[in-house]
Design a protein around this motif. Structure first.
Motif, PDB file in Angstrom:
ATOM      1  N   CYS A  28      12.812  33.131  16.752  1.00 41.48           N
ATOM      2  CA  CYS A  28      13.311  34.514  16.832  1.00 41.48           C
ATOM      3  C   CYS A  28      12.590  35.429  15.842  1.00 41.48           C
ATOM      4  CB  CYS A  28      14.812  34.545  16.566  1.00 41.48           C
ATOM      5  SG  CYS A  28      15.764  33.691  17.824  1.00 41.48           S
ATOM      6  N   ALA A  29      12.476  34.992  14.605  1.00 43.96           N
ATOM      7  CA  ALA A  29      11.813  35.818  13.587  1.00 43.96           C
ATOM      8  C   ALA A  29      10.321  35.946  13.891  1.00 43.96           C
ATOM      9  CB  ALA A  29      12.038  35.226  12.197  1.00 43.96           C
ATOM     10  N   SER A  30       9.696  34.871  14.368  1.00 34.90           N
ATOM     11  CA  SER A  30       8.259  34.907  14.677  1.00 34.90           C
ATOM     12  C   SER A  30       7.962  35.826  15.854  1.00 34.90           C
ATOM     13  CB  SER A  30       7.739  33.503  14.980  1.00 34.90           C
ATOM     14  OG  SER A  30       7.839  32.683  13.840  1.00 34.90           O
ATOM     15  N   LEU A  31       8.822  35.811  16.867  1.00 30.78           N
ATOM     16  CA  LEU A  31       8.619  36.712  18.006  1.00 30.78           C
ATOM     17  C   LEU A  31       8.734  38.169  17.556  1.00 30.78           C
ATOM     18  CD1 LEU A  31      10.603  34.845  20.811  1.00 30.78           C
ATOM     19  CD2 LEU A  31       8.130  35.263  20.763  1.00 30.78           C
ATOM     20  N   ALA A  32       9.648  38.423  16.632  1.00 30.38           N
ATOM     21  CA  ALA A  32       9.837  39.791  16.141  1.00 30.38           C
ATOM     22  C   ALA A  32       8.670  40.244  15.273  1.00 30.38           C
ATOM     23  CB  ALA A  32      11.145  39.889  15.356  1.00 30.38           C
ATOM     24  N   LEU A  33       8.208  39.375  14.387  1.00 31.15           N
ATOM     25  CA  LEU A  33       7.216  39.782  13.395  1.00 31.15           C
ATOM     26  C   LEU A  33       5.766  39.547  13.814  1.00 31.15           C
ATOM     27  CD1 LEU A  33       8.997  38.453  10.187  1.00 31.15           C
ATOM     28  CD2 LEU A  33       8.858  40.818  10.972  1.00 31.15           C
ATOM     29  N   HIS A  34       5.528  38.536  14.651  1.00 32.29           N
ATOM     30  CA  HIS A  34       4.136  38.145  14.921  1.00 32.29           C
ATOM     31  C   HIS A  34       3.755  38.126  16.392  1.00 32.29           C
ATOM     32  CE1 HIS A  34       4.424  36.915  10.782  1.00 32.29           C
ATOM     33  NE2 HIS A  34       5.216  35.907  11.066  1.00 32.29           N
ATOM     34  N   ASP A  35       4.670  38.475  17.305  1.00 32.49           N
ATOM     35  CA  ASP A  35       4.385  38.352  18.734  1.00 32.49           C
ATOM     36  C   ASP A  35       3.823  36.966  19.050  1.00 32.49           C
ATOM     37  OD1 ASP A  35       5.262  40.929  19.375  1.00 32.49           O
ATOM     38  OD2 ASP A  35       3.344  41.778  18.765  1.00 32.49           O
ATOM     39  N   LEU A  36       4.548  35.955  18.648  1.00 31.17           N
ATOM     40  CA  LEU A  36       4.164  34.549  18.770  1.00 31.17           C
ATOM     41  C   LEU A  36       3.753  34.191  20.197  1.00 31.17           C
ATOM     42  CD1 LEU A  36       4.330  31.748  17.230  1.00 31.17           C
ATOM     43  CD2 LEU A  36       6.623  31.572  18.195  1.00 31.17           C
ATOM     44  N   SER A  37       2.527  33.713  20.359  1.00 35.04           N
ATOM     45  CA  SER A  37       2.026  33.346  21.692  1.00 35.04           C
ATOM     46  C   SER A  37       2.626  32.014  22.137  1.00 35.04           C
ATOM     47  CB  SER A  37       0.504  33.243  21.678  1.00 35.04           C
ATOM     48  OG  SER A  37       0.103  32.072  20.984  1.00 35.04           O
ATOM     49  N   ALA A  38       2.577  31.778  23.445  1.00 29.33           N
ATOM     50  CA  ALA A  38       3.093  30.528  24.007  1.00 29.33           C
ATOM     51  C   ALA A  38       2.341  29.328  23.437  1.00 29.33           C
ATOM     52  CB  ALA A  38       2.986  30.565  25.527  1.00 29.33           C
ATOM     53  N   GLU A  39       1.022  29.454  23.303  1.00 21.30           N
ATOM     54  CA  GLU A  39       0.210  28.338  22.795  1.00 21.30           C
ATOM     55  C   GLU A  39       0.574  27.994  21.357  1.00 21.30           C
ATOM     56  OE1 GLU A  39      -1.450  30.220  26.182  1.00 21.30           O
ATOM     57  OE2 GLU A  39      -1.127  31.147  24.227  1.00 21.30           O
ATOM     58  N   VAL A  40       0.695  29.019  20.523  1.00 18.00           N
ATOM     59  CA  VAL A  40       1.028  28.787  19.111  1.00 18.00           C
ATOM     60  C   VAL A  40       2.437  28.201  19.004  1.00 18.00           C
ATOM     61  CG1 VAL A  40       1.430  29.912  16.879  1.00 18.00           C
ATOM     62  CG2 VAL A  40      -0.566  30.529  18.252  1.00 18.00           C
ATOM     63  N   TRP A  41       3.356  28.683  19.846  1.00 12.70           N
ATOM     64  CA  TRP A  41       4.726  28.174  19.842  1.00 12.70           C
ATOM     65  C   TRP A  41       4.727  26.686  20.190  1.00 12.70           C
ATOM     66  CZ3 TRP A  41       9.249  27.825  18.125  1.00 12.70           C
ATOM     67  CH2 TRP A  41      10.287  27.229  18.844  1.00 12.70           C
ATOM     68  N   LEU A  42       4.011  26.313  21.233  1.00  9.58           N
ATOM     69  CA  LEU A  42       3.968  24.917  21.649  1.00  9.58           C
ATOM     70  C   LEU A  42       3.383  24.039  20.540  1.00  9.58           C
ATOM     71  CD1 LEU A  42       5.063  23.746  24.192  1.00  9.58           C
ATOM     72  CD2 LEU A  42       2.795  23.852  25.224  1.00  9.58           C
ATOM     73  N   GLU A  43       2.356  24.537  19.862  1.00 13.79           N
ATOM     74  CA  GLU A  43       1.765  23.800  18.733  1.00 13.79           C
ATOM     75  C   GLU A  43       2.791  23.605  17.622  1.00 13.79           C
ATOM     76  OE1 GLU A  43      -1.773  25.709  17.250  1.00 13.79           O
ATOM     77  OE2 GLU A  43      -2.724  25.667  19.239  1.00 13.79           O
ATOM     78  N   GLU A  44       3.545  24.686  17.316  1.00 13.24           N
ATOM     79  CA  GLU A  44       4.536  24.597  16.234  1.00 13.24           C
ATOM     80  C   GLU A  44       5.625  23.591  16.564  1.00 13.24           C
ATOM     81  OE1 GLU A  44       7.690  27.358  13.752  1.00 13.24           O
ATOM     82  OE2 GLU A  44       5.874  28.314  14.496  1.00 13.24           O
ATOM     83  N   THR A  65      14.013  44.868  17.498  1.00 13.88           N
ATOM     84  CA  THR A  65      13.908  46.245  18.005  1.00 13.88           C
ATOM     85  C   THR A  65      13.194  47.159  17.018  1.00 13.88           C
ATOM     86  OG1 THR A  65      16.177  46.682  17.266  1.00 13.88           O
ATOM     87  CG2 THR A  65      15.880  46.137  19.577  1.00 13.88           C
ATOM     88  N   GLU A  66      13.367  46.914  15.713  1.00 15.34           N
ATOM     89  CA  GLU A  66      12.645  47.743  14.736  1.00 15.34           C
ATOM     90  C   GLU A  66      11.150  47.460  14.751  1.00 15.34           C
ATOM     91  OE1 GLU A  66      13.782  48.370  10.719  1.00 15.34           O
ATOM     92  OE2 GLU A  66      15.827  48.927  11.258  1.00 15.34           O
ATOM     93  N   GLN A  67      10.778  46.216  15.020  1.00 15.95           N
ATOM     94  CA  GLN A  67       9.360  45.848  15.048  1.00 15.95           C
ATOM     95  C   GLN A  67       8.698  46.217  16.382  1.00 15.95           C
ATOM     96  OE1 GLN A  67       7.978  44.622  12.104  1.00 15.95           O
ATOM     97  NE2 GLN A  67      10.042  45.141  11.484  1.00 15.95           N
ATOM     98  N   HIS A  68       9.514  46.476  17.387  1.00 12.42           N
ATOM     99  CA  HIS A  68       9.011  46.792  18.729  1.00 12.42           C
ATOM    100  C   HIS A  68       9.676  48.061  19.252  1.00 12.42           C
ATOM    101  CE1 HIS A  68       8.257  42.507  18.187  1.00 12.42           C
ATOM    102  NE2 HIS A  68       7.207  42.691  18.968  1.00 12.42           N
ATOM    103  N   PRO A  69       9.404  49.219  18.624  1.00  9.92           N
ATOM    104  CA  PRO A  69      10.031  50.444  19.102  1.00  9.92           C
ATOM    105  C   PRO A  69       9.608  50.718  20.541  1.00  9.92           C
ATOM    106  CG  PRO A  69       8.380  50.918  17.408  1.00  9.92           C
ATOM    107  CD  PRO A  69       8.485  49.433  17.525  1.00  9.92           C
ATOM    108  N   GLY A  70      10.530  51.260  21.322  1.00 10.40           N
ATOM    109  CA  GLY A  70      10.212  51.547  22.709  1.00 10.40           C
ATOM    110  C   GLY A  70      10.392  50.356  23.628  1.00 10.40           C
ATOM    111  N   ALA A 124      14.131  41.373  23.915  1.00  7.52           N
ATOM    112  CA  ALA A 124      13.553  42.630  24.388  1.00  7.52           C
ATOM    113  C   ALA A 124      14.448  43.349  25.395  1.00  7.52           C
ATOM    114  CB  ALA A 124      12.191  42.363  25.013  1.00  7.52           C
ATOM    115  N   ALA A 125      15.494  42.691  25.855  1.00 11.02           N
ATOM    116  CA  ALA A 125      16.337  43.262  26.913  1.00 11.02           C
ATOM    117  C   ALA A 125      17.194  44.415  26.406  1.00 11.02           C
ATOM    118  CB  ALA A 125      17.230  42.175  27.501  1.00 11.02           C
ATOM    119  N   SER A 126      17.353  45.417  27.250  1.00 12.78           N
ATOM    120  CA  SER A 126      18.183  46.570  26.880  1.00 12.78           C
ATOM    121  C   SER A 126      19.672  46.210  26.894  1.00 12.78           C
ATOM    122  CB  SER A 126      17.907  47.744  27.810  1.00 12.78           C
ATOM    123  OG  SER A 126      18.081  47.342  29.152  1.00 12.78           O
ATOM    124  N   GLU A 127      20.044  45.099  27.544  1.00 11.19           N
ATOM    125  CA  GLU A 127      21.458  44.692  27.609  1.00 11.19           C
ATOM    126  C   GLU A 127      21.964  44.116  26.291  1.00 11.19           C
ATOM    127  OE1 GLU A 127      19.342  44.719  31.178  1.00 11.19           O
ATOM    128  OE2 GLU A 127      19.243  42.980  29.863  1.00 11.19           O
TER     129      GLU A 127
END
Length: 194
Positions: free
Chosen positions: A34-50, A174-179, A81-84
């Motif tokens: 969760c934190a990595s997706l917010a701060l680093h836009d963690l790719s699928a490949e890097v996630w799988l490696e981790e 949401t703060e790291q990804h305005p809009g 990222a969902a508006s819900e």
């Protein structure tokens, strides 16, 4: 394809971990995710490696396992990222005891805070006061008591703490990804290019 449309929950991912010989809880890695997706836009490949590194394997043992681990990342990203505002941390559910659920929340928070700490103070200075306060409060959860009895009061307290973790993760994203959500951005881009 059926795996991808199916919701990944704590038990599903824990089963994938077991398949790889790991008894660890997915909660810690979900906090990191969760934190990595917010701060680093963690790719699928890097996630799988981790995940593989955490499980002590070079790669997922089979295609269904890889699909589930990637679906976990995608599901988390979509929810953040969902508006819900329907994001939920991957935590043990009602089939687990309150003590196990509290331990899951503690581990999730430790994983989340590890990525926050790695981000350093520079990143935090750009955050809103509300986000900084939410993260500071969340840091307190790393020390929560997990040896608790199953009763209504403890269940209510644990729900409130879990809700705080959920809101802090969404606020960070949401703060790291305005809009965001991303769906709207993609739609706008496709309209301007045609």
């Amino acid at each position: 394809m059926s795996l991808i449309s199916e919701r990944q929950d704590f038990s599903t991912i824990a089963d994938v971990f077991l398949l790889h010989g790991s008894m660890q809880s997915p909660a810690f890695l979900d906090g990191r995710l969760c934190a990595s997706l917010a701060l680093h836009d963690l790719s699928a490949e890097v996630w799988l490696e981790e995940v593989c590194m955490s499980l002590g394997v070079e790669q997922p043992r089979d295609e269904p396992s890889a699909e589930r681990l990637l679906a976990w990342r995608r599901q988390t990203l979509d929810a953040l990222a969902a508006s819900e505002l329907n994001f939920e941390p991957l935590l043990p559910d009602e089939v687990f005891s309150l003590a196990e659920r509290a331990q899951g929340l503690k581990e999730w928070t430790l994983g989340f805070m590890e990525v926050i700490e790695d981000a350093g103070d520079d990143a935090r200075t750009k955050w809103s006061a509300a986000l900084r306060e939410a993260i500071e409060d969340l840091a307190g959860l790393t020390g929560i008591e997990t040896d608790i009895d199953d009763n209504a009061e403890n269940e209510g307290d644990l729900f409130a703490l879990s809700e705080h973790a959920r809101m802090a993760a969404m606020l960070l994203y949401t703060e790291q990804h305005p809009g965001q959500p991303q769906v709207e951005k993609v739609d706008e881009d496709s309209r301007t290019t045609h």
